[in-house]
Design a protein around this motif. Structure first.
Motif: not given
Length: 302
Positions: A40-48, A181-193
């Motif tokens: 549920x945490x990642x289901x909320x964070x990933x779209x954001x 290296x992967x930039x922080x924003x796409x890495x965070x999105x990737x980790x959430x997905x």
């Protein structure tokens, strides 16, 4: 306001948010199984994160097959493993103890790098690991309580929280192994997905839809997803861009401090002298791990 002070403020707020996850995980653990809460945490964070990427016109990274597998391992350890172990541990551990343990991340990361990569640590880093270990032992080992079921349960909870810290350290190590290296924003999105994809199957086996509705647990997951996960990302990297790496690293010292303070203020947990001693050891460990190299005297020719 000076840009440097703004950087301190942003990084500090991000780390206070990380410390608050220990407290909010207590409420989550009381009402939701760990994999269900993680999904549920990642289901909320990933779209954001997707929205933020589109607003900033950031593209998805192109990963080789090797890096793709590393990314999946990162998400399994740092995203799913950390959250599942933390929530499971908070069923048994006190928030103050867990906060001290969570603050050992810089030292644990250094120890994992030593064991996995064979890195030769500086003396200050060895001292930081020793101090962090002492801090954990000070607040978690109570031999007079281990014989009781409550004391043994708390010890098990602390061990699960420490496992969460090890998972986060593995995340850091695996990120260093990426070929590019992967930039922080796409890495965070990737980790959430990926985290959502990994957690959703075991979450279904937990059958959370059969459990009684728990508003506090659900609100806790929403907070976890939006504040420490998304807002924490934005604050940390906005702050880190304004200060040095060492100064940003030192801000991680706020994790155990905020966790212990919030445990007392929000959960009304008593703060013991051993917990305060543990916080002091962990703060000293963070300082040594961050600035230890600067303390080494320069060699002189002779």
């Amino acid at each position: 306001m000076n840009s440097r002070y703004v950087g301190y403020l942003f990084c500090g707020l991000a780390m206070i948010g990380v410390g608050s996850t220990v407290v909010v995980s207590k409420a989550i653990a009381a009402g939701l199984p760990p994999f269900s809460a993680t999904a549920l945490r990642f289901a909320i964070a990933f779209p954001v994160f997707i929205v933020v990427m589109r607003v900033r016109r950031v593209r998805w990274p192109r990963l080789s097959r090797r890096d793709a597998w590393l990314a999946i391992a990162q998400a399994g350890a740092g995203s799913v493993g950390y959250t599942v172990f933390l929530i499971s541990g908070m069923k048994l551990a006190s928030a103050a103890d867990a906060g001290v343990i969570a603050g050992t991340l810089p030292a644990v990361s250094a120890a994992v790098a030593m064991l996995a990569l064979g890195e030769r640590p500086a003396p200050a880093l060895i001292g930081a690991i020793a101090l962090a270990t002492t801090g954990v032992l000070a607040c978690t080992i109570h031999f007079d309580q281990l014989s009781s079921s409550r004391g043994a349960g708390a010890f098990t909870g602390n061990a699960l929280v420490f496992a969460a810290v090890v998972c986060e350290a593995l995340f850091i190590l695996l990120n260093r192994k990426l070929s590019r290296p992967v930039d922080a924003l796409p890495l965070s999105a990737l980790m959430s997905g990926i985290g959502l994809a990994v957690a959703i199957v075991p979450a279904c086996f937990e059958r959370p839809w059969t459990l009684p509705f728990d508003a506090n647990a659900l609100l806790g997951v929403v907070y976890y997803a939006l504040v420490p996960t998304v807002a924490g990302f934005v604050l940390w990297y906005a702050g880190a861009a304004r200060v040095s790496g060492a100064e940003a690293g030192l801000m991680t010292a706020l994790v155990p401090v905020s966790a212990v303070a919030l445990a007392a203020l929000v959960l009304h947990e008593p703060v013991t002298s051993s917990q305060l001693a543990g916080v002091a050891c962990v703060l000293a460990a963070v300082w040594l791990a961050t600035f230890g190299r600067r303390l080494r005297a320069p060699s002189t020719a002779g």
